[in-house]
Design an enzyme around this catalytic site. Structure first.
Site, PDB file in Angstrom:
ATOM      1  N   THR A 105       8.683 -36.201 -19.663  1.00  0.00           N
ATOM      2  CA  THR A 105       8.603 -37.057 -18.474  1.00  0.00           C
ATOM      3  C   THR A 105       9.569 -38.232 -18.639  1.00  0.00           C
ATOM      4  OG1 THR A 105       7.060 -38.196 -16.990  1.00  0.00           O
ATOM      5  CG2 THR A 105       6.603 -38.416 -19.331  1.00  0.00           C
ATOM      6  N   ASN A 106       9.411 -39.284 -17.847  1.00  0.00           N
ATOM      7  CA  ASN A 106      10.296 -40.449 -17.945  1.00  0.00           C
ATOM      8  C   ASN A 106       9.470 -41.706 -17.678  1.00  0.00           C
ATOM      9  OD1 ASN A 106      10.331 -41.004 -14.982  1.00  0.00           O
ATOM     10  ND2 ASN A 106      11.147 -38.929 -14.982  1.00  0.00           N
ATOM     11  N   HIS A 107      10.132 -42.840 -17.594  1.00  0.00           N
ATOM     12  CA  HIS A 107       9.396 -44.118 -17.545  1.00  0.00           C
ATOM     13  C   HIS A 107       9.049 -44.589 -16.134  1.00  0.00           C
ATOM     14  CE1 HIS A 107       9.911 -44.546 -21.798  1.00  0.00           C
ATOM     15  NE2 HIS A 107      11.224 -44.443 -21.696  1.00  0.00           N
ATOM     16  N   ALA A 136      11.503 -40.184  -9.883  1.00  0.00           N
ATOM     17  CA  ALA A 136      12.397 -39.813 -10.976  1.00  0.00           C
ATOM     18  C   ALA A 136      11.989 -38.392 -11.377  1.00  0.00           C
ATOM     19  CB  ALA A 136      12.244 -40.781 -12.128  1.00  0.00           C
TER      20      ALA A 136
END
Ligand code: PMT
Length: 396
Positions: free
Chosen positions: A209-211, A276
């Site tokens: 995943t991402n932030h 995102a």
């Protein structure tokens, strides 16, 4: 951003939840609204008018017969000044009086005299709420265009659990803003917004995943709701509460987001992709948890996820976001062209106060004709409004 000079008439009636109205008054005042509070006699048994006076900086109306009040000259002065009338908490008694068209206290009088939209947040004993008399009163008011928010289920003043508790202040606040913005500049428009970072499973407990916190996308959804738009928010996992008055579709992976976007854009005016989306995912997610002691090293083979923004095209405006760590403008321009976007919102994620997880963002809007609009650092809700200003121009 909400209109800072709007006037809210907040009617407070006699319920144990009356103290919560102080928090509501504080929130609306902090947001820049002019808040005129009216209290019934019973409400004053639960909380003092002085509390509201100090919070709002405005006189509080406690009777119809105060000759010193600025509102006494004309008993409908409050009704005329109101952009919205919110009654929170609203007892069964005030609902019944309003449903019958009575006007024997300042709240019912104001409701009868106003042309502003009216929001009612009930709080009462569960038997009173479910009583067919109250049900009929509520149905009559709903038919007349009143908006009800709540009640919620939970612990009641009687100590038992039931349906009758004042609903969350976030809900009341959000719905009131939505009602206020009904005739806003995006009224009648449907907008699909995506938010958050997708999660691509590696095994049942791990993911790529991402932030992204979802804050930017949620701010756009709320701002567009407050300007009258009908919103579908497609959200990857976040810790944020669903914005009241917004249809939320929860998804996890890029594939699920693609499907939800495809389903939602059938009748939309615009798609804003603030999510995102993971660009890569494991080719195959393990069906059982990968055990550390069973392998000395692990290689995960990745494949590209679908490029949602590129794939989903149609007779609607398409807006992308670009999170860039270098060559911001050049990379964003390239994305506008490649994905055939109407415009893109580019943010430099190397700066501390912008991009992922922050309360603020500094963005540059670049449109398909190459026009570049560089905006200063501002809270994400203000960025949202600037993005929507651009969208409104394109929609025209
Ligand atoms: O959520 P916050 O913590 O508030 O942070 C906000 C944000 C940084 C996530 C947001 O402002 C932002 O920049 N979102 C886009 C991030 C991104 O994925 O950018 P990108 O340059 O990789 O993608 C370009 C565009 O294509 C984006 O609109 C993206 O949603 C879309 N995309 C990307 C990959 C993919 N597989 N499908 C897509 O549709």
């Amino acid at each position: 951003m909400v209109n800072k000079i709007k006037t809210i008439v907040l009617g407070v009636t006699g319920s144990i939840a009356a103290y919560k109205a102080a928090e509501l008054a504080s929130r609306f005042t902090t947001e820049g609204f002019c808040v005129n509070v009216i209290m019934t006699e019973s409400a004053q048994q639960f909380i003092s008018p002085l509390t509201f006076r100090n919070i709002t900086g405005r006189p509080v109306v406690t009777t119809m017969w105060d000759i010193a009040s600025e509102f006494s000259v004309e008993h409908v002065a409050l009704a005329e000044a109101a952009d919205v009338v919110l009654i929170a908490p609203a007892t069964a008694n005030i609902i019944a009086k309003i449903a019958c068209g009575m006007a024997d206290d300042m709240i019912s009088c104001t409701v009868l005299a106003t042309r502003a939209p009216i929001v009612i947040a009930p709080a009462m004993n569960d038997n009173m709420w479910s009583n067919s008399i109250t049900r009929e009163n509520v149905a009559r008011l709903v038919k007349r265009g009143f908006t009800f928010v709540g009640p919620a289920r939970g612990r009641l003043a009687s100590g038992k659990m039931g349906l009758g508790r004042l609903t969350s202040l976030d809900e009341i606040f959000g719905i009131t803003l939505q009602v206020l913005g009904r005739k806003g500049d995006l009224a009648g428009r449907h907008i699909v917004v995506t938010a958050g970072g997708t999660q691509e499973p590696v095994d049942p407990v791990r993911c790529l995943t991402n932030h992204s916190s979802g804050k930017m996308g949620y701010a756009i959804a709320e701002a567009a709701r407050n300007r009258g738009a009908d919103i579908t928010l497609i959200s990857a996992p976040t810790t944020l509460a669903a914005p009241p008055g917004v249809k939320v579709i929860s998804v996890r992976t890029a594939e699920e987001m693609l499907k939800a976007v495809q389903d939602s854009v059938k009748k939309t005016d615009a798609l804003i992709m603030a999510a995102a989306v993971a660009d890569f995912r494991p080719v195959k997610a393990a069906s059982q948890k990968i055990k550390r002691q069973e392998m000395s090293e692990l290689t995960v083979e990745l494949e590209k996820t679908p490029d949602i923004l590129n794939e989903v095209r149609g007779n609607f405006i398409r807006v992308g976001f670009a999170a860039e760590s270098r060559d911001l403008i050049a990379n964003a321009r390239d994305k506008v062209k490649r994905k055939g976007l109407d415009f893109i919102v580019a943010n430099d994620i190397t700066e501390k106060d912008c991009g992922f997880g922050t309360e603020t963002n500094r963005v540059t809007i670049i449109d398909g004709k190459g026009k570049v609009d560089e905006l200063p650092l501002m809270p994400k809700d203000e960025v949202a409004d600037r993005v929507l200003d651009k969208l409104r121009g394109v929609l025209k």
